[in-house]
Design an enzyme around this catalytic site. Sequence first.
Site, PDB file in Angstrom:
ATOM      1  N   GLU A 305     -19.330  38.896 -20.193  1.00 52.65           N
ATOM      2  CA  GLU A 305     -20.403  38.203 -19.244  1.00 52.65           C
ATOM      3  C   GLU A 305     -20.059  36.853 -18.579  1.00 52.65           C
ATOM      4  O   GLU A 305     -20.267  36.359 -17.701  1.00 52.65           O
ATOM      5  CB  GLU A 305     -21.958  38.037 -19.570  1.00 52.65           C
ATOM      6  CG  GLU A 305     -22.613  39.326 -19.771  1.00 52.65           C
ATOM      7  CD  GLU A 305     -22.047  40.104 -21.256  1.00 52.65           C
ATOM      8  OE1 GLU A 305     -21.222  39.504 -21.845  1.00 52.65           O
ATOM      9  OE2 GLU A 305     -22.854  41.037 -21.782  1.00 52.65           O
ATOM     10  N   ASP A 347       7.031  10.145  -0.138  1.00 53.11           N
ATOM     11  CA  ASP A 347       7.492   9.112   0.569  1.00 53.11           C
ATOM     12  C   ASP A 347       7.610   7.975  -0.303  1.00 53.11           C
ATOM     13  O   ASP A 347       7.455   8.008  -1.658  1.00 53.11           O
ATOM     14  CB  ASP A 347       6.110   8.639   1.820  1.00 53.11           C
ATOM     15  CG  ASP A 347       5.727   9.691   2.606  1.00 53.11           C
ATOM     16  OD1 ASP A 347       6.584  10.094   3.323  1.00 53.11           O
ATOM     17  OD2 ASP A 347       4.599   9.569   2.914  1.00 53.11           O
TER      18      ASP A 347
HETATM   19  P1  ATP Z   1       8.574   5.937   3.848  1.00 47.65           P
HETATM   20  O1  ATP Z   1       8.917   7.111   3.995  1.00 47.65           O
HETATM   21  O2  ATP Z   1       9.362   5.313   2.448  1.00 47.65           O
HETATM   22  O3  ATP Z   1       7.319   5.524   3.644  1.00 47.65           O
HETATM   23  P2  ATP Z   1       8.595   4.871   6.251  1.00 47.65           P
HETATM   24  O4  ATP Z   1       8.392   6.194   7.000  1.00 47.65           O
HETATM   25  O5  ATP Z   1       7.292   3.826   6.281  1.00 47.65           O
HETATM   26  O6  ATP Z   1       9.371   4.884   4.786  1.00 47.65           O
HETATM   27  P3  ATP Z   1       9.235   3.762   8.575  1.00 47.65           P
HETATM   28  O7  ATP Z   1       7.774   3.019   8.645  1.00 47.65           O
HETATM   29  O8  ATP Z   1       9.429   4.972   9.540  1.00 47.65           O
HETATM   30  O9  ATP Z   1       9.644   4.121   7.052  1.00 47.65           O
HETATM   31  O10 ATP Z   1      10.548   2.638   8.836  1.00 47.65           O
HETATM   32  C1  ATP Z   1      11.596   3.095   8.884  1.00 47.65           C
HETATM   33  C2  ATP Z   1      12.525   1.815   9.590  1.00 47.65           C
HETATM   34  O11 ATP Z   1      11.750   1.486  10.800  1.00 47.65           O
HETATM   35  C3  ATP Z   1      12.532   0.639   8.702  1.00 47.65           C
HETATM   36  O12 ATP Z   1      13.478   0.633   7.740  1.00 47.65           O
HETATM   37  C4  ATP Z   1      12.282  -0.450   9.524  1.00 47.65           C
HETATM   38  O13 ATP Z   1      13.954  -0.721   9.921  1.00 47.65           O
HETATM   39  C5  ATP Z   1      11.739  -0.009  10.885  1.00 47.65           C
HETATM   40  N1  ATP Z   1      10.415  -0.590  10.917  1.00 47.65           N
HETATM   41  C6  ATP Z   1       9.634  -0.392  10.048  1.00 47.65           C
HETATM   42  N2  ATP Z   1       8.399  -0.685  10.382  1.00 47.65           N
HETATM   43  C7  ATP Z   1       8.685  -1.338  11.397  1.00 47.65           C
HETATM   44  C8  ATP Z   1       7.899  -2.233  12.400  1.00 47.65           C
HETATM   45  N3  ATP Z   1       6.448  -2.406  12.446  1.00 47.65           N
HETATM   46  N4  ATP Z   1       8.357  -2.533  13.504  1.00 47.65           N
HETATM   47  C9  ATP Z   1       9.880  -2.362  13.769  1.00 47.65           C
HETATM   48  N5  ATP Z   1      10.387  -1.707  13.025  1.00 47.65           N
HETATM   49  C10 ATP Z   1       9.981  -1.392  11.824  1.00 47.65           C
END
Ligand code: ATP
Length: 845
Positions: A305, A347
């Site tokens: 049960e 990530d």
């Molecule tokens: P993860 O997958 O590890 O979380 P992420 O997806 O956060 O990484 P992104 O944020 O897509 O990675 O960043 C990829 C690339 O884009 C970075 O290596 C950087 O050179 C550039 N980047 C990240 N943030 C910015 C921003 N705010 N302005 C301009 N370029 C950026």
Amino acid sequence: MHEFRRTQAHNPGGASWHPACCGVAAVVRPSAIVHDLAVPDPTGLSSAEARERLVTGGRNEIRRAADTSRWRLLAAQFESPLVLLLLAACGVSAWLGEAADAIAIGVIVALNAAVGFLQEARAENALHALRSMTAPRARVVRDGKQAVVPAAEVVPGDLLLLEAGDVVAADARLVEAHALTANEAALTGESVPAEKSVGRSASDVPLAERFDQVFTGTSIARGTGSAEVTATAMQTELGRVAHLIETATDEDTPLQRRLARVGRLLLYLCLGMVAVTAALGVARGLPAIQVFMSAVSLAVAAVPEGLPAVVTIALALGVQRMAARHVLVRKLPAVETLGSATVICTDKTGTLTTGVMAVREVWGSNRDQVIATAAACSDAEVDADGRNGVGDPTEVAIVAEAFRLGIRRERIEAQSPRRTVNPFDAARRRMSIFRADGHLYAKGAFESIAPLCREGTADAALAAVSMAERGLRVLAVALGDLAEERDLRLVGLVGIADPPRTEAIEAVSAARRAGIRTVMITGDHPRTALAIAREMGILGGGDDPGEVVHARATPEDKLSVVRALKTKGDIVAMTGDGVNDAPALREAHIGIAMGKAGTEVTREASDMVLADDNYASIVAAIGEGRGIFENIRKTLVYLLAGNTGELLVMLGAAAVGLPLPLLPLHLLWINLATDGLPALALVVDPPATDLMTRPPRAPTEPMLGRWEWASIAVTGLLQAAVTLGVFTWALRSRDLSEARNLAFTTLVFGELFRSFASRHATLLLWEIGPFTNLRLVAVVAGSVLIQIAMHHVPVMARLFQITPLGIQDCLLSLGLGLIPVTAIEFGKLVRRVVLPRSASGKVAA
Ligand code: ATP
């Protein structure tokens, strides 16, 4: 991967909202028409006004079909055929004038219903609480500040802030839009995202053509913007088409469905047995009442049960424990799948690393100019002492560094307002802002910025690689004189450090010990990714870098990684936060969304949400998932072995023509009290120490394998042999009621003591620690005392038709009760020899 600038929700109140453009807000798609528009009211509503509107206008909720009412839940307790059979037995007893039997059966049925009701109500409450924890949220402006509120509290007139990945919380008219597109498939059936801009569409055009409005339930695919709420709840377009949206009933897990099937099968089986026994009895000319009562006894003996309740409790409590470890389960079946995960795709930024970034290196002839240019191309804000920031962590690091150098972003905004913004997204990996001073400020990944620059960038390329090799996130910073992203001058490079989380490093190795691989998927540069992977132990000596690290990954890459792993037979858990991660999360066996940095869209596509975005929480959740499965398995084996024992006692006695060793009431008592209570303590057993040192369970592995069935059969036989043995021995020299006394107590003690051996398949009681489950100790000790007391409390003794138990008989039953537990412990030793290590994870009774 985030593809947009995500305001960190853990500090929502601290943010103040500055419309991206102080004077002229404009659409910034290069090809788009630029609308001049009135300055939006940047203060939105006051909190007081919003509260008042919420009271008068009601909550912003689409009406749902009513949840299961408490009465339905109670009524459901009386729907099982077994309960109906018991009620019939109660009725027949009453009719025959057996008042004691009738009352006792009635009380037990009522107790059973009450316990079942409370358990289910508790499970339902837990699920409700979890649902509200994962309820959708919206960003609005209240009292001039940005605030994150439950979507249900959005009211008409609110200024809704939108960015890629948001699910729109209410119908609203845009007051600002930057490269904004919305995915409206849910409402219009249109699969291509609709472009949105500020303006005024005619009021009578179809939804798909209302470019100036956004609608509840659709999601922002790209860009940023803000919009004034025009309608909420059932007044929205969604509310109008979906007059009544059925509540997504909480899915049963595959395990629950399988168990329900087993339960039904057992029931039919025992009903069949009841029929046969009854027919035999009638044929032998036994009195009808005796035939009926022994048939009912058999049915009661055979059906576990407690089974459905045990599974519900294990899942519901497990889900609560996971919530305490920052994992919110959105779909119950995920709990089961978790336990067999073989790969975690995660990530990097914010999950494996802290996400608290700091500028570590600057490359360029003029350090201050590099930082000032980068800051002019940022949206983040830091507080008055320059320490805490709000916004994209990468930009917070830049703006904080600028602050240290005496450069204030607010001053840049005031002196040289924005004309156009090309927002950051993961595909472009750069962003730029064209300002009133005639300059275009750009920053982004080196490969994304370099091709836009006029002069050679060879030195910078070498510097960028060297920074990345030291684990830094590299941003190239450039300046231009046109409104478009071309003919830029490279100003320099910024190297940003994002240290690994210490607890994540430990969790990576814990996962490895548990046979689970970690795959890092990141938008960062391959060298940065490899450096971090090495530091965290994700990339060890024997690992193939191409398999465990995926850098510069796009959301599409995530999808193909999941698919490739699935084809290889892996069970994949995948994290995601960006707007385009939803397909990968859906494709994975377990989709995990980020609670802080994640978008509403990924949350909706996920099976569970990580409240703290922390990789270590995933591994903890897998541990919980494995623990839940093990607990259900051992409890099931315990219960089924008990039922088998009782059934064999009854059948055995009937076969050799003995009188009934146990009355139906005794069997009910054993099933509900002496089996049911230890089962409740077993199902919340603390996880075994070796739980995370075993390989993952194959998803095809049945709940009960060969060893489990063998253990059920052997334990049942043993239990029955001991009980029948003492019964026949006593019958020789004593009357039936004393013999029953002994059979009853021996079986009860045997069952109670056996529960200790059921805690682990191969570890002996003292190896697990006899006092690590105090609940079980208390339940067993309490039940032994009650069992002894029952014989001496006149009401109980009369009810159960038992007589006082002498000291000697009591000691005899206790001694005999130790036989099954001793035999099982001995069996474990045998099993260790026969079946070393590999299958030792399974639990036997
Ligand atoms: P993860 O997958 O590890 O979380 P992420 O997806 O956060 O990484 P992104 O944020 O897509 O990675 O960043 C990829 C690339 O884009 C970075 O290596 C950087 O050179 C550039 N980047 C990240 N943030 C910015 C921003 N705010 N302005 C301009 N370029 C950026």
